[in-house]
Design a protein around this motif. Structure first.
Motif, PDB file in Angstrom:
ATOM      1  N   UNK A 153       0.829  -1.205   0.000  1.00  0.00           N
ATOM      2  CA  UNK A 153       0.000   0.000   0.000  1.00  0.00           C
ATOM      3  C   UNK A 153       0.864   1.256   0.000  1.00  0.00           C
ATOM      4  N   UNK A 154       0.391   2.311  -0.634  1.00  0.00           N
ATOM      5  CA  UNK A 154       1.130   3.577  -0.610  1.00  0.00           C
ATOM      6  C   UNK A 154       0.999   4.246   0.755  1.00  0.00           C
ATOM      7  N   UNK A 155       1.912   5.120   1.068  1.00  0.00           N
ATOM      8  CA  UNK A 155       1.789   5.940   2.274  1.00  0.00           C
ATOM      9  C   UNK A 155       0.995   7.200   1.939  1.00  0.00           C
ATOM     10  N   UNK A 156       0.657   7.945   2.969  1.00  0.00           N
ATOM     11  CA  UNK A 156      -0.027   9.209   2.751  1.00  0.00           C
ATOM     12  C   UNK A 156      -1.524   9.103   2.566  1.00  0.00           C
ATOM     13  N   UNK A 157      -2.112   7.953   2.892  1.00  0.00           N
ATOM     14  CA  UNK A 157      -3.564   7.835   2.816  1.00  0.00           C
ATOM     15  C   UNK A 157      -4.194   8.582   3.973  1.00  0.00           C
ATOM     16  N   UNK A 158      -5.329   9.209   3.726  1.00  0.00           N
ATOM     17  CA  UNK A 158      -6.052   9.926   4.780  1.00  0.00           C
ATOM     18  C   UNK A 158      -7.496   9.468   4.789  1.00  0.00           C
TER      19      UNK A 158
END
Length: 404
Positions: free
Chosen positions: A182-187
């Motif tokens: 999964x990518x980082x920076x999800x909100x």
């Protein structure tokens, strides 16, 4: 003329040519000195039933008794004698040699686990060879069975009408080949019992099979993805997800200035205001876990520990609600558009869980009916947000129907 046995303690001793007649040719009993053998009560009862013994003299002397009286006397003297006898007789009728495990079985190097009643030898093997195919644990349908230690055994359940059902319990290797990080920076916005990521990248669902898109006919909102609490907690624990934060403005009485406020988990805040730091992800994980515990107690921690263990093993877990389980699993997901059938149903239980045979049969029957393997994950209530494959201390148990 068939020989007569003599009960001494818990064993029936038979002399004459008993060793050649019963042990060497058919695997009954344990050899003693000379040609004498010792039979367990169950073995003696089976030979009486077949007419291979003419009778058994009880310890208090008197005349030899036949099968009926010996069976009743043994059922009164030995625990679970009736159900164990039924299993023994059934396996003999299936052509197997088997031995009671008390005081080590003939040819066996090690004592069996206390819960094991019989060792069943490979077809063509004899007690002398010790080639064991099934270590059998016998229970009645109203008895409970501890999950711990069950792996490696065959469970023989005798129901109230004396029908038998066999289950194979093994320790499965639940690992997959899904290649997605999964990518980082999800909100996300924390709702009552789920988290919504409003601008989720397509790959989070399409490749990682996280969540479920919030879609509908003529929808103007794109990219919205609903995550379960376990999915959100796992992503946050991995540092990939934080909760939406914004700066609000309010005026206190008697104060002409504006004062900023912040609180993780406020659903009115947007991803544009998110502070994507490790501290935010840590706070997000704590907030989601707290919400999960409020929704379902410490069971949430156990399910999260299992979920994270599966993800660390490159397995995709999704809800198993439709099948009455905690998760269904996909071992190798390339894209959701080309999704394979799920392979397992996973039920999360406590480490000291005990099975009710009727419920176990229901789980296994349902899993078999939908062509899946029934797996039980024994997990403690430790914080499932920990890192690594050992997070949460999970042990695996697979149970399936068996025809010996």
């Amino acid at each position: 003329m068939q020989p007569t046995g003599e009960l001494r303690g818990d064993a029936v001793r038979v002399g004459g040519d008993a060793r050649q007649r019963f042990y060497d040719s058919r695997g009954y009993g344990r050899p003693l000195s000379g040609n004498e053998i010792a039979l367990s009560r169950i073995e003696a009862a089976h030979l009486l039933f077949r007419g291979d013994l003419s009778g058994v003299v009880l310890e208090d002397g008197g005349a030899a008794i036949g099968f009926e009286r010996f069976f009743v006397a043994s059922a009164a003297a030995a625990e679970r004698f009736a159900v164990r006898y039924l299993v023994y007789a059934d396996l003999r009728d299936r052509g197997f040699y088997l031995s009671p495990t008390r005081d080590r079985w003939p040819g066996g190097d090690d004592a069996a686990a206390d819960a094991v009643d019989f060792v069943v030898y490979e077809r063509g093997s004899t007690p002398d060879t010790g080639d064991v195919r099934y270590p059998v644990q016998v229970v009645g349908e109203r008895q409970t069975v501890p999950a711990a230690g069950l792996a490696g055994r065959t469970l023989a359940v005798v129901d109230e009408e004396s029908d038998l059902t066999y289950f194979a319990a093994t320790q499965p290797d639940v690992s997959g080949g899904t290649d997605y990080t999964p990518p980082t920076g999800l909100a996300g916005a924390l709702l009552e019992d789920r988290v919504v990521v409003w601008d989720a990248p397509d790959a989070l669902y399409d490749r990682g099979f996280y969540g479920r898109p919030l879609t509908g006919r003529a929808a103007e909102v794109e990219g919205a993805l609903q995550l379960s609490l376990v999915e959100a907690a796992s992503l946050a624990a991995d540092g990939a997800l934080s909760l939406s934060r914004t700066v609000g403005r309010r005026r206190d009485d008697g104060d002409d200035g504006d004062r900023g406020t912040e609180s993780a988990g406020d659903t009115s805040r947007t991803a544009d205001d998110t502070n994507r730091t490790a501290d935010d992800a840590s706070r997000a994980a704590a907030a989601v876990i707290d919400r999960g515990r409020a929704v379902e107690g410490d069971r949430f921690d156990r399910r999260l520990a299992v979920y994270r263990r599966l993800r660390n093993r490159r397995v995709v877990p999704k809800t198993g609600f439709k099948f009455g389980a905690d998760f269904r699993t996909y071992l190798d997901v390339d894209t959701v558009d080309d999704l394979p059938h799920s392979e397992h149903l996973v039920r999360v239980v406590e480490p000291d869980h005990t099975f009710e045979p009727r419920e176990l049969s229901l789980d296994v029957r349902l899993a078999g009916g939908v062509r899946k393997e029934m797996v039980f994950a024994m997990a403690d209530a430790a914080d499932g947000s920990g890192d690594g494959d050992d997070a949460g201390g999970v042990e695996w148990l697979s149970v399936s129907r068996l025809t010996p």
